[in-house]
Design a protein around this motif. Sequence first.
Motif, short mmCIF file in Angstrom:
data_model
loop_
_atom_site.label_atom_id
_atom_site.label_comp_id
_atom_site.label_asym_id
_atom_site.label_seq_id
_atom_site.Cartn_x
_atom_site.Cartn_y
_atom_site.Cartn_z
N VAL A 192 0.84 -1.20 0.00
CA VAL A 192 0.00 0.00 0.00
C VAL A 192 0.87 1.25 0.00
CG1 VAL A 192 -1.68 1.33 1.34
CG2 VAL A 192 -1.95 -1.14 1.11
N LEU A 193 1.90 1.27 0.86
CA LEU A 193 2.79 2.43 0.94
C LEU A 193 3.52 2.66 -0.38
CD1 LEU A 193 4.35 1.87 4.50
CD2 LEU A 193 2.54 3.47 3.86
N ALA A 194 3.88 1.59 -1.06
CA ALA A 194 4.59 1.72 -2.33
C ALA A 194 3.71 2.37 -3.39
CB ALA A 194 5.06 0.34 -2.81
N LEU A 195 2.43 2.06 -3.39
CA LEU A 195 1.52 2.65 -4.37
C LEU A 195 1.21 4.11 -4.06
CD1 LEU A 195 -0.94 -0.32 -4.90
CD2 LEU A 195 0.40 0.78 -6.70
N MET A 196 0.96 4.42 -2.80
CA MET A 196 0.54 5.77 -2.44
C MET A 196 1.72 6.74 -2.29
SD MET A 196 -0.63 5.08 1.53
CE MET A 196 -0.48 6.73 2.20
N GLY A 197 2.93 6.21 -2.09
CA GLY A 197 4.08 7.09 -1.93
C GLY A 197 4.03 7.84 -0.61
N ASP A 198 5.01 8.73 -0.43
CA ASP A 198 5.10 9.49 0.81
C ASP A 198 5.78 10.81 0.49
OD1 ASP A 198 5.75 10.59 3.29
OD2 ASP A 198 6.06 8.64 4.23
N SER A 199 5.00 11.90 0.54
CA SER A 199 5.56 13.21 0.18
C SER A 199 6.60 13.67 1.20
CB SER A 199 4.43 14.25 0.08
OG SER A 199 3.74 14.36 1.32
N VAL A 200 6.48 13.26 2.46
CA VAL A 200 7.43 13.68 3.48
C VAL A 200 8.79 13.06 3.20
CG1 VAL A 200 7.98 13.62 5.94
CG2 VAL A 200 5.62 14.01 5.20
N ASP A 201 8.82 11.75 2.93
CA ASP A 201 10.10 11.07 2.65
C ASP A 201 10.46 11.11 1.17
OD1 ASP A 201 10.36 10.48 5.29
OD2 ASP A 201 9.71 8.40 5.14
N ASN A 202 9.60 11.73 0.35
CA ASN A 202 9.81 11.81 -1.10
C ASN A 202 9.89 10.42 -1.73
OD1 ASN A 202 9.91 13.56 -3.30
ND2 ASN A 202 12.13 13.35 -3.49
N VAL A 203 9.06 9.52 -1.26
CA VAL A 203 8.88 8.22 -1.92
C VAL A 203 7.87 8.46 -3.04
CG1 VAL A 203 8.05 5.86 -1.66
CG2 VAL A 203 9.38 6.94 0.18
N PRO A 204 8.25 8.21 -4.31
CA PRO A 204 7.40 8.68 -5.42
C PRO A 204 6.03 8.04 -5.51
CG PRO A 204 9.23 7.34 -6.24
CD PRO A 204 9.50 7.60 -4.79
N GLY A 205 5.93 6.72 -5.26
CA GLY A 205 4.65 6.05 -5.42
C GLY A 205 4.14 6.17 -6.85
N VAL A 206 2.83 6.03 -7.02
CA VAL A 206 2.19 6.21 -8.33
C VAL A 206 1.38 7.49 -8.28
CG1 VAL A 206 0.55 5.27 -10.00
CG2 VAL A 206 2.13 3.74 -8.79
N TYR A 207 1.65 8.40 -9.17
CA TYR A 207 1.00 9.71 -9.17
C TYR A 207 -0.52 9.56 -9.19
CZ TYR A 207 -0.34 14.40 -10.68
OH TYR A 207 -0.93 15.64 -10.76
N GLY A 208 -1.18 10.29 -8.28
CA GLY A 208 -2.64 10.28 -8.26
C GLY A 208 -3.25 9.16 -7.45
N VAL A 209 -2.43 8.23 -6.95
CA VAL A 209 -2.95 7.12 -6.15
C VAL A 209 -2.83 7.48 -4.68
CG1 VAL A 209 -2.64 4.71 -5.47
CG2 VAL A 209 -2.44 5.37 -7.87
N GLY A 210 -3.97 7.62 -4.03
CA GLY A 210 -3.99 7.94 -2.61
C GLY A 210 -4.21 6.70 -1.77
N PRO A 211 -4.36 6.86 -0.46
CA PRO A 211 -4.51 5.70 0.43
C PRO A 211 -5.68 4.79 0.07
CG PRO A 211 -4.12 7.72 1.68
CD PRO A 211 -4.33 8.13 0.27
#
Length: 951
Positions: A192-211
């Motif tokens: 889940v974290l990989a898809l949603m990313g993390d703006s604080v840690d700058n983990v890119p995730g998938v753009y537009g995919v939220g929790p």
Amino acid sequence: MEPKQHLYLVDGSAYIFRAYHRLPPLTDPEGTPVGAVYGYTTMLWKLAEDLNKADGPTHLAVILDAGSESFRNEIYEDYKANRPPPPEDLVPQFPLIRDATRAFSLPCIEEQGFEADDLIASYAREATRRGWDVTIVSSDKDLMQLVGKCAEPHDGVEGGCIDMLDTMKNQRIDIPEVIEKFGVPPEKVGDVLALMGDSVDNVPGVYGVGPKTATKLIQEHGDLETALAAAPAMKKSKLQERLIEQAEQARLSKVLVTLKEDCNLPLDIDAFKLDAIPPEPLAAFLGKHGFTSLLKRLETGTGSPANTTQLNPAKPVTAAAGPSEGASRQPLPDMPAVDRSAYECITTEAALDQWIARAAQARMVAIDTETSALDAMRADLAGISMAVGPNQACYIPLSHGGTDMFAEKPEQVALDNALARLKPLLESDAVLKVGQNIKYDLNVLARHGIEVAPIDDTMIVSFDLDAGRSMDGIGGGHGMDELSERHLGHTTLTFKEICGTGKKAIPFGEVPLDRATEYAAEDADVTWRLHSVLKPRLSEEGGTRIYERVDRPLIPVVAQMERHGIKVDRDRLAHLSSQFAEALGALEQEIYTCCGQEFTIGSPKQLGEILFDKMGYKGGRKGKSGQYSTDQAVLEKLAGEGAEVATKVLEWRQLSKLRSTYTEALQAAINPDTGRVHTSYSLVGAQTGRLSSTEPNLQNIPIRTEIGREIRECFVAEPGNVLLSADYSQIELRLAAHMADVPSLKEAFAKGEDIHARTATEMFGTVDRDTRGRAKTINFAILYGISRWGLAGRLGVDPDEAQAMIDRYFERFPGIQRYIHETLEQVRERGYSETLFGRKTWFPRINSKNGAERQGSERAAINAPIQGTCADIIKRAMARMGPALAEAGLPDVKMLLQVHDELVFELPESDVAAASPVIERVMAEAALPAVRLDVPLGVEIGSGASWGAAH
């Protein structure tokens, strides 16, 4: 058989930042910043007290981050690139926090190249392999991947398991709690974290995919790889495109969020064994840094960790701190932990009389009312709580029991009888009554004939100390729950926990008395504690003047204004609402004609597609959600370029908002008992100190438009009375002339000249309608720190021409430029701005490396001293108004509303001639004697049968 070992791993890095944001800046005797160190020490101490033998640790260690970079930066160099550097005053505290940990004789573990989370994961894996249970003391979502992991049995050893403990919420986190938060079990959290990313840690995730989307994808497909593999077969959509295009980005994110469980362990876990904590190193550390209240606790053995093994404390004492205790330079007086079992439910007159006597003897009592609703003018009183010291609190139920006439009522003192006994105490000048947002309690009790005085308000004290002080939204509010977490380290019971939510919610008066007592008495207890923490800081940090001379005197004044309310003409409102509805219908048809189709105008998504995809207007930009922005700035830009549809949508939005906010909502807001509208004013709603108005908001009615005038016409006086409006004239510009020391502007105000005309002359050499209008825009825009692009947008010129105007303005009025420069320099150095009366407004982002954050803070910092001084002046006028009118023999003049720089009164028409000069004098002299201005404060007064006629 050897008892099972239990390892506690404390996420020390999270403790550090919580401690930093929880407490104000402090320095030790050597001048070193120690606010975060003190907070960290108290949090570690509290952890020691809270863990008990039954589920306590046999081993414990604190894990810290060794540096800002780890092996993840080698994988992805932008990892954590968005994180700002730690605050300047926090950096020297990092080594002291390590000293604090070692002073408790606890292992302090860190390792270059690895994050604390990786070390925690590795130690947890090793401990469970040995058969130990592990509790991770943290609320970090990344660590929730480890929850529920159990090592496989081997060599006759039963594997241990992992859970978490969130000390801020006092909550254990196991598999059900993780599933509730993420919608998936712990082993899927990384997906889940990989898809949603993390703006604080700058983990890119998938753009537009939220929790929600990330959770849904993992729930449907099982894991990240399966979801990515399924993307080509999904229904064509933006989500499908992004999953395909950004698959590698998602895989990279999974690597970044996955915890490393095989780090080299810097210290063997056997070294984490807990024994008795030697007091000597801890005493030396506390003494060196001036933590006198903690040192006293250590020396007296009050809740001392040195008296325990396995961090299992003796039960804390419940004696109250005396009224003078806690007034030292440390922010936390010596108080025991909150013990709800110590609270008393008062159900007899004899017990009530005893508590009244205790409060009278204490000379200070914290009070709180429990009611049936949030509206103080309509709520029924369910009960009252009082506190005279920590854990010395009670609840007095007054109208508990079911609403059915046959419902059984619990034993309680009759409401009228109880209030008659409480009235002398609550009105006694010899006893200080302390409340959290006490204005609400004043209004509730005033409806029962009790005029509470004298008072203190912990919410206002907090605001006067820390307005705007939070960084990134952490600990920024002044509500009791937030203040309790920040200053006391205590999580309060919530109303939802007691009364439930949704269809299962019950009124407070139906809550069983044992639970009601825990909740209500805790409110009074916490308020008492907060007062002992916050009030001494006023004198230490220079907040006494603004609190005592401006804000505290205003509380009963505003409460009385709320009780007065203002009459509105329901029939006229209804007629105006129907007119607005017709106008909205006509506008909708015009918009449909412009666009060539019908659509939902209130939908930003549909409007954006019409404007930029169908009609082809330029400048459309999409946000993270994937839809076009259609905010006011975008529409105003299009309207300025000649887009008729944008102009009409702006008109539609304004009219729609006015109809829903005023002509419809005001009818519903009329109190059936008084026939008047009673707005609620917040003294902490605006960072600069201005009052804010809610339910309904009466401060956003357009001032200079015909529609705004029509709405004001609906506010009327009672028969035989009129409304009187008294408005400061150009007060911000007058204060700017004084504070920036601009001779030409001061001269213009002294002569009563048109200040905008004077500016037009200075700027453009001539005065006409166009140059005066431009001068007016420039006058106010400069004081709000406007940029060349902002001014260009307002004046409809290009940025270079706007910059030339700004340069010319500063050339003609150099004092303004000097004021801006000096104000920004002071705020950058001190962290806060200050009004002429000493009100501080904090700007923690003023030195941010993020340009947008820094520039936003700079613009606000330029205006805050001026706008804040305006707020202080009108507040002083309001507090003086009642006595001045009474002295003039005008008791029937009632102050009803404050709208920014305007006061609205209701009075007999025969009193207008006598009242007007009194009101004008009080407002004009409000700054005196504390501040003597170089410019006169002009006041414009009008009166009429309605607010519109008076304005």
